[in-house]
Design a protein around this motif. Structure first.
Motif, PDB file in Angstrom:
ATOM      1  N   GLU A 154       0.881  -1.049  -0.209  1.00  0.00           N
ATOM      2  CA  GLU A 154      -0.100   0.013   0.888  1.00  0.00           C
ATOM      3  C   GLU A 154       0.753   1.358   0.113  1.00  0.00           C
ATOM      4  OE1 GLU A 154      -2.835  -1.330   3.141  1.00  0.00           O
ATOM      5  OE2 GLU A 154      -3.524  -2.040   2.035  1.00  0.00           O
ATOM      6  N   THR A 155       2.225   1.421   0.615  1.00  0.00           N
ATOM      7  CA  THR A 155       2.432   2.625   0.705  1.00  0.00           C
ATOM      8  C   THR A 155       4.044   2.535   0.369  1.00  0.00           C
ATOM      9  OG1 THR A 155       1.121   3.213   2.007  1.00  0.00           O
ATOM     10  CG2 THR A 155       3.637   4.376   2.213  1.00  0.00           C
ATOM     11  N   ILE A 156       4.247   2.995  -0.315  1.00  0.00           N
ATOM     12  CA  ILE A 156       6.610   3.425  -0.699  1.00  0.00           C
ATOM     13  C   ILE A 156       7.006   3.889  -0.073  1.00  0.00           C
ATOM     14  CG2 ILE A 156       6.279   4.299  -2.792  1.00  0.00           C
ATOM     15  CD1 ILE A 156       8.316   2.102  -3.785  1.00  0.00           C
ATOM     16  N   VAL A 157       7.883   3.630   0.881  1.00  0.00           N
ATOM     17  CA  VAL A 157       8.428   4.523   1.562  1.00  0.00           C
ATOM     18  C   VAL A 157      10.433   5.527   1.129  1.00  0.00           C
ATOM     19  CG1 VAL A 157       9.581   5.715   3.885  1.00  0.00           C
ATOM     20  CG2 VAL A 157       7.613   4.222   3.709  1.00  0.00           C
ATOM     21  N   LEU A 158      10.144   6.589   0.392  1.00  0.00           N
ATOM     22  CA  LEU A 158      11.738   6.558  -0.025  1.00  0.00           C
ATOM     23  C   LEU A 158      12.571   7.708   1.370  1.00  0.00           C
ATOM     24  CD1 LEU A 158      10.320   5.985  -2.423  1.00  0.00           C
ATOM     25  CD2 LEU A 158      11.565   8.288  -4.081  1.00  0.00           C
ATOM     26  N   ASN A 159      13.848   6.375   1.194  1.00  0.00           N
ATOM     27  CA  ASN A 159      14.653   6.661   2.296  1.00  0.00           C
ATOM     28  C   ASN A 159      15.784   7.669   2.197  1.00  0.00           C
ATOM     29  OD1 ASN A 159      16.048   7.149   3.946  1.00  0.00           O
ATOM     30  ND2 ASN A 159      16.433   4.683   4.633  1.00  0.00           N
ATOM     31  N   SER A 191       3.220   0.685 -11.780  1.00  0.00           N
ATOM     32  CA  SER A 191       3.613  -0.703 -11.650  1.00  0.00           C
ATOM     33  C   SER A 191       3.091  -2.119 -11.256  1.00  0.00           C
ATOM     34  CB  SER A 191       4.580  -0.768 -12.826  1.00  0.00           C
ATOM     35  OG  SER A 191       5.169   0.021 -13.272  1.00  0.00           O
ATOM     36  N   MET A 192       2.620  -1.249  -9.726  1.00  0.00           N
ATOM     37  CA  MET A 192       3.033  -1.657  -8.206  1.00  0.00           C
ATOM     38  C   MET A 192       1.432  -1.767  -7.965  1.00  0.00           C
ATOM     39  SD  MET A 192       5.560  -3.694  -8.034  1.00  0.00           S
ATOM     40  CE  MET A 192       5.415  -5.053  -6.249  1.00  0.00           C
ATOM     41  N   GLY A 193       0.327  -0.661  -7.990  1.00  0.00           N
ATOM     42  CA  GLY A 193      -0.604  -0.620  -7.660  1.00  0.00           C
ATOM     43  C   GLY A 193      -0.161  -0.174  -6.004  1.00  0.00           C
ATOM     44  N   ILE A 194       0.639   0.366  -6.089  1.00  0.00           N
ATOM     45  CA  ILE A 194       0.782   1.879  -4.920  1.00  0.00           C
ATOM     46  C   ILE A 194      -0.279   2.338  -5.048  1.00  0.00           C
ATOM     47  CG2 ILE A 194       1.875   1.607  -3.174  1.00  0.00           C
ATOM     48  CD1 ILE A 194       4.748   0.265  -4.708  1.00  0.00           C
ATOM     49  N   SER A 195      -0.593   2.684  -4.087  1.00  0.00           N
ATOM     50  CA  SER A 195      -1.613   4.304  -3.449  1.00  0.00           C
ATOM     51  C   SER A 195      -0.738   5.250  -2.991  1.00  0.00           C
ATOM     52  CB  SER A 195      -2.934   3.397  -2.566  1.00  0.00           C
ATOM     53  OG  SER A 195      -2.830   3.065  -1.298  1.00  0.00           O
ATOM     54  N   LYS A 196       0.189   5.308  -2.487  1.00  0.00           N
ATOM     55  CA  LYS A 196       0.944   6.138  -1.156  1.00  0.00           C
ATOM     56  C   LYS A 196       1.888   5.929  -1.565  1.00  0.00           C
ATOM     57  CE  LYS A 196       0.385   8.144   2.639  1.00  0.00           C
ATOM     58  NZ  LYS A 196       0.236   9.540   2.070  1.00  0.00           N
ATOM     59  N   SER A 221       2.231  16.673  -9.315  1.00  0.00           N
ATOM     60  CA  SER A 221       0.772  17.174  -8.076  1.00  0.00           C
ATOM     61  C   SER A 221      -0.002  16.325  -7.913  1.00  0.00           C
ATOM     62  CB  SER A 221       0.424  18.250  -8.761  1.00  0.00           C
ATOM     63  OG  SER A 221       0.270  19.038 -10.196  1.00  0.00           O
ATOM     64  N   ASP A 222       0.111  15.407  -9.321  1.00  0.00           N
ATOM     65  CA  ASP A 222      -1.211  14.547  -8.987  1.00  0.00           C
ATOM     66  C   ASP A 222      -1.155  12.940  -8.350  1.00  0.00           C
ATOM     67  OD1 ASP A 222       0.811  14.291 -10.991  1.00  0.00           O
ATOM     68  OD2 ASP A 222      -0.809  13.367 -12.710  1.00  0.00           O
ATOM     69  N   LEU A 223       0.414  13.172  -7.935  1.00  0.00           N
ATOM     70  CA  LEU A 223       1.285  11.632  -7.563  1.00  0.00           C
ATOM     71  C   LEU A 223       0.411  11.896  -6.109  1.00  0.00           C
ATOM     72  CD1 LEU A 223       2.244   9.622  -8.575  1.00  0.00           C
ATOM     73  CD2 LEU A 223       4.697  10.709  -7.141  1.00  0.00           C
TER      74      LEU A 223
END
Lengths: 432, 338
Positions: A154-159, A191-196, A221-223
């Motif tokens: 659901e969530t991808i975190v960029l470090n 591609s992964m269908g991650i929402s946030k 801005s739409d991301l």
């Protein structure tokens, strides 16, 4: 000092406003064939063959996963030689003699936005795998395995934390490649269908926050992406610490992030994903820092993967002293020590540090407990040390040695200057 | 070109906290002790000074000779012997003959520290052990000149419920300053020791958890007594805290990191233990002063609190439950005695 410490005192002169230098393209690069977890390899080329930049020239095998090997320059394949890498040991490396043409491999071609929009999860994972992308923050864990999970993410975190002092590779990257970071994030999310998406940046790095916010407002801005400021302390860049601070989720050590619907990657990896998806381009160069008390001109630069360390030291003005110095590949808290500078830069390396002084003398433990107070994983380093000295494996295990992330804080804070982190490593080995 | 030599081996981390070192901590303690020593000198003049010099001399000499005979490098430089000596002297009464001070110091440092392997390996607080050694061996010589063992006398009265009101005669402010209060040569001024403690706390040279829990425990237990007997609600608890060597023990002896547990939770249990035992000794015991005994008793429990199967840097539900039960049991035990 009896206290919890999570701030590392550094020499600001060696950290702030380092000049950026350009270095001449290398005559030879050395491509690591053996790495941590990847202990065998197969080459598709032999000595004398012509290769192009970004060409896949073989594959490294680590048992349950593989990683493609790429040439980072165009030129002629040379011999297999042995050089030191970040493991601190001599490993086999493939020499490639640069022809300075920078001819790009045929596989490197741009994908249209439409093609990218239609990528499925499997195709996306394959692109990442084919481009040999791995955790570029230093971990080196293959990124495709993170994305190939069956769990619903659901969530991808960029470090973007880079919590080790003296390092500036991510800083340079975020400043100059903000667009690519968002691009990589967008591709992964679509591609992964991650929402946030979440990008974690230290609150003290105002320039980075500004750059990221600007790009976000202009192009993305739409991301559904949030830039979250976190406190500047060590080890903020540890993924569990970062996730705790940006999402408020406490992750139990030893569990998988995907169980919580999370993926965490470094910002450099995100840029690599962008280049892989957009141009099918593997990582051939990266931002780099050379600093320390024993180099003449601390600086930052962009280096080819496979660069030879003495060349970089030369670019940084050479060593200050011929006497005892400590050469470190990586950060000052967790980096690897090299006994000779006959070493090469792998894709996961971010800095070289050269220090003058040796280790301070140890005194008997006065049980001040600073190590216990400071341990980010709530271990009791001094107890583990004592258990190790008695070879009490049961106690070592019960004291949860395997939760130790070897961040180095216990040695850093020790009032008696005892090298606790080294004891932690030995205890781990003993209890294995 | 690659250099062939000139590199040394070291493992990560390569940085060390510049402020963290044993000397800094020990010198901080010495600095904090200076005002207390000055106060002792002001109050007892040459006699006080001689006791301090003898105590320091005896402990340092014993340690020096021990390592000399063992043919090992001396350890006087790190300052622990000096600190033990000063603290030991400050807990003695001014009437004690110097030969007794000397004997106590030598025996104390030998039996509590040197036989265990020197600094870092001792189980008991050296100063506390020496003081107890003197008390047990030469007790009759340790008479407090004025109003013999004042604290215990008044505490004795206070324990008889009827007499709690008589506390009104003692000026709490005078006890706070400690100028005219009889007692051990360095223990009487609450104010000076409190300031020293705050200094050490700011410099992070002591763990605030230990003294704070000790004071809170004693305050809490005496407050409970005060409530139960209907005496002056705050005067009695304040009096309990200000009297005797409580603050001195809490700031300078209980905080000795070597003899206290190594987890934050362990240190809170440790402080509670010292506070509770001190109060129980004052309430039930025949001794004039319980702080030193309480500290030595809790020193013995330190390895138990550190036992790896239950030591934990954070409170858990289980430990909170057990700790609460112990607190309630202690309060009941105290109230039964009143």
């Amino acid at each position: 000092m009896i206290r919890k410490t999570n701030k590392i005192t550094v020499d600001e002169k060696l950290r702030k406003n380092l000049p950026t230098v350009e270095i001449d393209p290398p005559e030879k690069v050395y491509i690591t064939l053996i790495e941590m977890r990847l202990n065998s390899y197969e080459l598709d080329v032999k000595e004398g063959d012509k290769v192009k930049l970004g060409e896949c020239i073989g594959v490294k095998d680590g048992g349950f996963f593989t990683e493609n090997i790429f040439s980072t320059v165009s030129g002629t394949v040379g011999q297999i030689v042995k050089k030191f890498n970040y493991s601190g040991k001599k490993v086999e490396c493939l020499e490639i003699i640069n022809d300075f043409q920078e001819t790009k491999a045929d596989t490197i071609k741009e994908r249209t936005d439409q093609e990218i929009a239609q990528l499925t999860k499997d195709q996306f994972v394959d692109i990442i795998k084919d481009n040999g992308i791995k955790g570029l923050g230093g971990g080196g864990f293959p990124t495709y395995i993170k994305f190939a999970t069956d769990a619903k993410i659901e969530t991808i975190v960029l470090n973007g934390i880079e919590c080790e002092p003296y390092m500036s590779a991510d800083y340079q990257l975020v400043k100059k490649n903000s667009y690519e970071i968002f691009g990589g994030l967008k591709y992964a999310m679509n591609s992964m269908g991650i929402s946030k998406g979440i990008i974690g940046v230290k609150e003290t790095k105002k320039a980075l926050l500004k750059a990221l916010r600007k790009v976000q407002a202009e192009h993305f801005s739409d991301l559904n992406c949030e830039i979250i400021e976190v406190q500047d302390y060590y080890p903020q860049g540890w993924e569990l610490e970062l996730i705790k601070n940006v999402l408020g989720i406490k992750i139990k050590q030893g569990t998988l992030l995907s169980d919580y619907g999370l993926i965490e990657i470094n910002v450099t990896t995100a840029v690599a994903i962008y280049n892989a998806v957009k141009y099918n381009h593997p990582v051939v160069e990266r931002y780099f820092t050379i600093t320390g008390t024993a180099v003449n001109k601390p600086c930052q630069m962009k280096v080819k993967v496979g660069e030879y360390v003495p060349r970089l030291i030369e670019a940084a003005g050479g060593y200050k002293t011929k006497e005892d110095k400590i050469l470190v590949l990586g950060g000052p808290m967790m980096g690897a020590n090299l006994l000779l500078d006959d070493a090469i830069i792998a894709v996961t390396n971010t800095s070289i540090l050269v220090f003058e002084k040796g280790e301070p003398a140890e005194e008997p433990c006065i049980r001040c407990a600073s190590c216990v107070y400071s341990c980010p994983t709530l271990l009791q380093p001094v107890q583990i040390m004592n258990a190790f000295k008695c070879k009490d494996i049961e106690a070592i295990k019960k004291l949860k040695i395997f939760n130790c992330i070897e961040c180095g804080l216990c040695s850093y804070v020790c009032t008696s200057k005892i090298h606790l982190t080294e004891y932690m490593r030995k205890a781990k080995k003993l209890a294995k | 070109m690659a250099s062939k030599t000139g590199f040394i081996r070291q493992t990560a981390p390569y940085l060390r906290e510049p402020k963290a070192n044993v000397k800094r901590m020990m010198y901080d303690v010495i600095l904090a002790l200076i005002p207390v020593v000055c106060f002792a000198f002001y109050k007892y003049r040459l006699n006080g000074l001689m006791i301090i010099l003898t105590a320091v001399g005896s402990i340092c000499l014993a340690e020096y000779l021990y390592y000399k005979f063992k043919k090992k490098p001396g350890t006087l430089k790190n300052g622990t012997a000096l600190i033990s000596g000063i603290i030991y002297a400050l807990t003695l009464s001014d009437s004690i003959p110097l030969w007794a001070v000397f004997t106590g110091g030598v025996a104390g440092v030998y039996f509590s520290k040197l036989v265990f392997g020197g600094m870092g390996a001792n189980i008991f607080n050296v100063a506390g052990f020496s003081r107890v050694f003197v008390m047990l061996s030469f007790g009759p010589l340790m008479q407090y000149k004025v109003d013999t063992v004042m604290s215990s006398t008044i505490l004795g009265i206070a324990n008889k419920t009827t007499a709690v009101t008589t506390l009104g005669n003692v000026s709490l402010f005078e006890m706070f300053l400690g100028i005219n209060e009889p007692g051990s040569i360095g223990e009487t001024s609450f104010l000076i020791i409190l300031l020293a403690g705050i200094f050490l706390g700011i410099r992070k040279s002591l763990d605030w958890r230990v003294p704070v829990t000790i004071i809170l425990t004693v305050f809490g237990l005496s407050f409970a007594v005060s409530l139960a007997t209907g005496g002056p609600l705050l005067t009695y608890p304040m009096f309990t805290i200000l009297s005797g060597g409580l603050i001195f023990g809490a700031v300078f002896m209980a905080t000795d990191p070597i003899t206290s547990p190594i987890t934050a939770t362990g240190r809170i249990y440790f402080g509670f233990g010292i506070g509770a035992i001190t109060y129980l000794i004052r309430l039930y015991g025949a001794l004039p002063e319980g702080v030193v005994y309480a500290i030595l008793i809790m020193n013995m429990f330190t390895p138990a609190l550190d036992y790896y199967k239950w030591s934990n840097p954070k409170f858990t539900k289980r430990s909170i439950t057990i700790f609460s039960a112990v607190i309630i049991a202690t309060v009941i035990l105290v109230l039964v005695g009143v």
